[in-house]
Design a protein around this motif. Sequence first.
Motif, short mmCIF file in Angstrom:
data_model
loop_
_atom_site.label_atom_id
_atom_site.label_comp_id
_atom_site.label_asym_id
_atom_site.label_seq_id
_atom_site.Cartn_x
_atom_site.Cartn_y
_atom_site.Cartn_z
N ASN A 6 0.88 -1.24 -0.12
CA ASN A 6 0.15 -0.06 -0.05
C ASN A 6 0.73 1.31 -0.06
O ASN A 6 0.38 2.34 -0.67
N ALA A 7 1.85 1.32 0.54
CA ALA A 7 2.94 2.07 0.63
C ALA A 7 3.40 2.84 -1.16
O ALA A 7 3.61 3.83 -1.19
N LYS A 8 3.28 1.72 -1.77
CA LYS A 8 3.72 2.13 -3.09
C LYS A 8 2.42 1.86 -4.12
O LYS A 8 2.60 2.26 -5.28
N ASN A 9 1.30 1.75 -3.62
CA ASN A 9 0.17 1.72 -4.32
C ASN A 9 0.40 0.75 -5.49
O ASN A 9 -0.18 0.97 -6.56
N THR A 10 0.82 -0.51 -5.07
CA THR A 10 1.08 -1.57 -6.06
C THR A 10 0.48 -3.01 -5.56
O THR A 10 0.84 -3.20 -4.39
N VAL A 11 0.10 -3.67 -6.50
CA VAL A 11 -0.24 -5.18 -6.04
C VAL A 11 0.36 -5.79 -7.32
O VAL A 11 0.76 -5.43 -8.41
N TYR A 12 0.67 -7.02 -6.67
CA TYR A 12 1.56 -8.06 -7.49
C TYR A 12 0.76 -9.38 -7.75
O TYR A 12 0.01 -9.82 -7.08
N LEU A 13 1.37 -10.02 -8.72
CA LEU A 13 0.72 -11.48 -9.14
C LEU A 13 1.77 -12.20 -9.40
O LEU A 13 2.61 -12.17 -10.31
N GLN A 14 2.45 -13.35 -8.20
CA GLN A 14 3.51 -14.07 -8.62
C GLN A 14 3.00 -15.34 -9.36
O GLN A 14 2.13 -15.89 -8.60
N MET A 15 3.35 -15.59 -10.54
CA MET A 15 2.67 -16.76 -11.22
C MET A 15 3.89 -17.87 -11.11
O MET A 15 4.85 -17.61 -12.00
N ASP A 16 3.71 -18.94 -10.64
CA ASP A 16 4.49 -20.07 -10.81
C ASP A 16 4.13 -21.11 -11.45
O ASP A 16 2.84 -21.37 -11.60
N CYS A 17 4.86 -22.09 -11.77
CA CYS A 17 4.49 -23.51 -12.60
C CYS A 17 3.49 -22.99 -13.77
O CYS A 17 2.31 -23.74 -13.64
N LEU A 18 3.70 -22.04 -14.61
CA LEU A 18 2.97 -21.57 -15.45
C LEU A 18 2.78 -22.96 -16.61
O LEU A 18 3.20 -23.64 -16.74
N LYS A 19 1.22 -22.92 -17.01
CA LYS A 19 0.76 -23.88 -17.90
C LYS A 19 0.28 -23.04 -19.12
O LYS A 19 -0.04 -21.79 -19.28
N PRO A 20 0.25 -23.72 -20.39
CA PRO A 20 -0.11 -22.92 -21.84
C PRO A 20 -1.48 -22.43 -21.38
O PRO A 20 -1.86 -21.62 -22.06
N GLU A 21 -2.24 -23.08 -20.74
CA GLU A 21 -3.82 -22.61 -20.43
C GLU A 21 -3.90 -21.26 -19.61
O GLU A 21 -4.86 -20.73 -19.62
N ASP A 22 -2.87 -20.98 -19.20
CA ASP A 22 -2.58 -19.65 -18.27
C ASP A 22 -2.62 -18.36 -19.37
O ASP A 22 -2.41 -17.36 -19.01
N THR A 23 -2.22 -18.63 -20.60
CA THR A 23 -2.05 -17.89 -21.72
C THR A 23 -3.06 -17.05 -21.92
O THR A 23 -4.35 -17.41 -22.11
N ALA A 24 -3.07 -15.57 -21.67
CA ALA A 24 -3.95 -14.42 -21.68
C ALA A 24 -3.54 -13.29 -21.34
O ALA A 24 -2.54 -12.78 -21.29
N VAL A 25 -4.48 -12.18 -21.86
CA VAL A 25 -4.12 -11.03 -21.29
C VAL A 25 -4.59 -10.67 -19.76
O VAL A 25 -6.01 -11.10 -19.35
N TYR A 26 -3.76 -10.19 -18.89
CA TYR A 26 -4.03 -10.00 -17.69
C TYR A 26 -4.30 -8.88 -17.17
O TYR A 26 -3.59 -7.79 -17.73
#
Length: 118
Positions: free
Chosen positions: A74-94
């Motif tokens: 919150n101090a940086k007004n930033t949110v993160y998404l750590q994505m591990d073990c990615l699969k082809p079906e995760d392909t998308a616009v996020y």
Amino acid sequence: QAQLAESGGGLVQAGGSLRLSCAASGRTFSRLSMGWFRQAPGKDREFVASISWRGGSTNYVDSVKGRFTISRDNAKNTVYLQMDCLKPEDTAVYYCAAGSSMVPRDYWGQGTQVTVSS
């Protein structure tokens, strides 16, 4: 004017990792829930993950549980998404989103492409 700007997308091989960031500006987002959605070609936009404004509560779609982790600074007004073990079906616009509920839809970013090759 409130703005959300995503970064960190790219091309990765299956099994790899990426970390998405979403920087908020134009207003204070610290009291809003924030989250991530994704949209694959020919499919509807789907909820991926969200985090409460204090960070004490998180939600994930079943397909990413145990592989993705959402966090915020919150101090940086930033949110993160750590994505591990990615699969082809995760392909998308996020897309990053912010709002008053744990499925936030009030503010949207422009999106960042994630492509996972097999």
